[in-house]
Design a protein around this motif. Structure first.
Motif, short mmCIF file in Angstrom:
data_model
loop_
_atom_site.label_atom_id
_atom_site.label_comp_id
_atom_site.label_asym_id
_atom_site.label_seq_id
_atom_site.Cartn_x
_atom_site.Cartn_y
_atom_site.Cartn_z
N LEU A 73 3.01 -4.37 3.22
CA LEU A 73 4.22 -3.48 3.01
C LEU A 73 3.85 -1.98 2.84
O LEU A 73 2.78 -1.81 1.82
N TYR A 74 4.09 -1.20 3.84
CA TYR A 74 3.74 0.30 3.48
C TYR A 74 5.12 0.83 2.66
O TYR A 74 6.22 1.12 3.24
N ALA A 75 4.83 0.98 1.54
CA ALA A 75 5.73 1.18 0.66
C ALA A 75 5.84 2.92 0.19
O ALA A 75 5.69 3.50 -0.93
N TYR A 76 6.21 3.53 1.38
CA TYR A 76 6.48 4.85 1.54
C TYR A 76 7.52 5.23 2.59
O TYR A 76 7.34 4.56 3.69
N PRO A 77 8.44 5.87 2.57
CA PRO A 77 9.42 6.20 3.55
C PRO A 77 8.80 6.47 4.73
O PRO A 77 7.74 7.33 4.93
N PHE A 78 9.23 5.78 5.92
CA PHE A 78 8.64 5.97 7.31
C PHE A 78 8.13 7.21 7.52
O PHE A 78 9.29 8.25 7.65
N PRO A 79 7.09 7.74 7.88
CA PRO A 79 6.63 9.05 8.20
C PRO A 79 6.83 9.03 9.64
O PRO A 79 5.87 8.82 10.64
N GLU A 80 7.92 9.66 10.07
CA GLU A 80 8.00 9.88 11.47
C GLU A 80 6.90 10.55 12.40
O GLU A 80 6.81 10.00 13.47
N ALA A 81 6.34 11.57 11.62
CA ALA A 81 5.14 12.02 12.41
C ALA A 81 3.94 11.05 12.66
O ALA A 81 3.04 11.56 13.31
N VAL A 96 0.77 -1.17 -0.04
CA VAL A 96 0.08 0.15 -0.06
C VAL A 96 0.95 1.27 -0.02
O VAL A 96 1.95 1.23 0.31
N SER A 97 0.35 2.28 -0.47
CA SER A 97 1.05 3.48 -0.34
C SER A 97 0.74 4.41 0.62
O SER A 97 1.37 5.55 0.61
N THR A 98 -0.30 4.47 1.25
CA THR A 98 -0.87 5.41 2.57
C THR A 98 -1.07 4.45 3.54
O THR A 98 -1.29 3.21 3.84
N LEU A 99 -1.07 5.03 4.94
CA LEU A 99 -1.25 4.47 6.13
C LEU A 99 -2.79 4.37 6.17
O LEU A 99 -3.20 3.19 6.46
#
Length: 155
Positions: free
Chosen positions: A34-42, A16-19
């Motif tokens: 698999l969340y295929a986007y760089p880890f969003p620290e926020a 997926v591309s979004t949470l």
């Protein structure tokens, strides 16, 4: 329904591309995402919740800062963060260039710094630079170049 058909009813192995998508599929019984986007620290809390809920919630990393944050927020019940190193093989959107020494430094750090908290699953590259292609040979050329860059890095 389409995702269930696409996975042969296993409800596993989706990207997926979004949470929001990850949460939607998790609520629908999928347990390997698999969340295929760089880890969003926020969005650490959302990622923690998914990692604790699912059998396998995997994320992409492309900075040492993100790795440090995961190490500082270990998962409960002996679970580990499952991470892929995000490589940028020409897309220019996210990730580390596979020839950048920092890419290997980060891969080693993921694998070695806190193996009880973080597991390096592999490397991940997205051929988003194919979106501007006008024909099949152009897409194939980018796919070959990306494959070569990833395999050279892995080797």
């Amino acid at each position: 329904e389409g995702a269930i058909l696409a996975t042969g009813g296993s409800c596993r192995g989706i990207v997926v591309s979004t949470l929001a998508e990850a949460q939607f599929f998790a609520a629908g019984g999928f347990d390997d995402i698999l969340y295929a986007y760089p880890f969003p620290e926020a969005r650490l809390d959302d990622c923690v919740a998914l990692a604790q809920q699912l059998q396998s919630f995997q994320i992409l990393l492309d900075t040492h800062k993100s790795l440090t944050l995961l190490q500082q927020h270990p998962l409960a019940n002996n679970k580990r963060w499952l991470v892929w190193l995000k490589l940028d093989c020409g897309n220019g959107r996210a990730g580390l260039c596979p020839t950048d020494p920092e890419a290997m430094t980060l891969a080693r750090a993921i694998a070695e710094e806190a193996p009880d908290k973080v597991t390096l699953v592999g490397v991940y590259a997205h051929c988003g630079n194919t979106y501007g292609c006008h024909d099949v040979p152009d897409v194939q050329a980018i796919a070959r170049a990306t494959t070569t860059a990833v395999m050279d890095f892995v080797t």
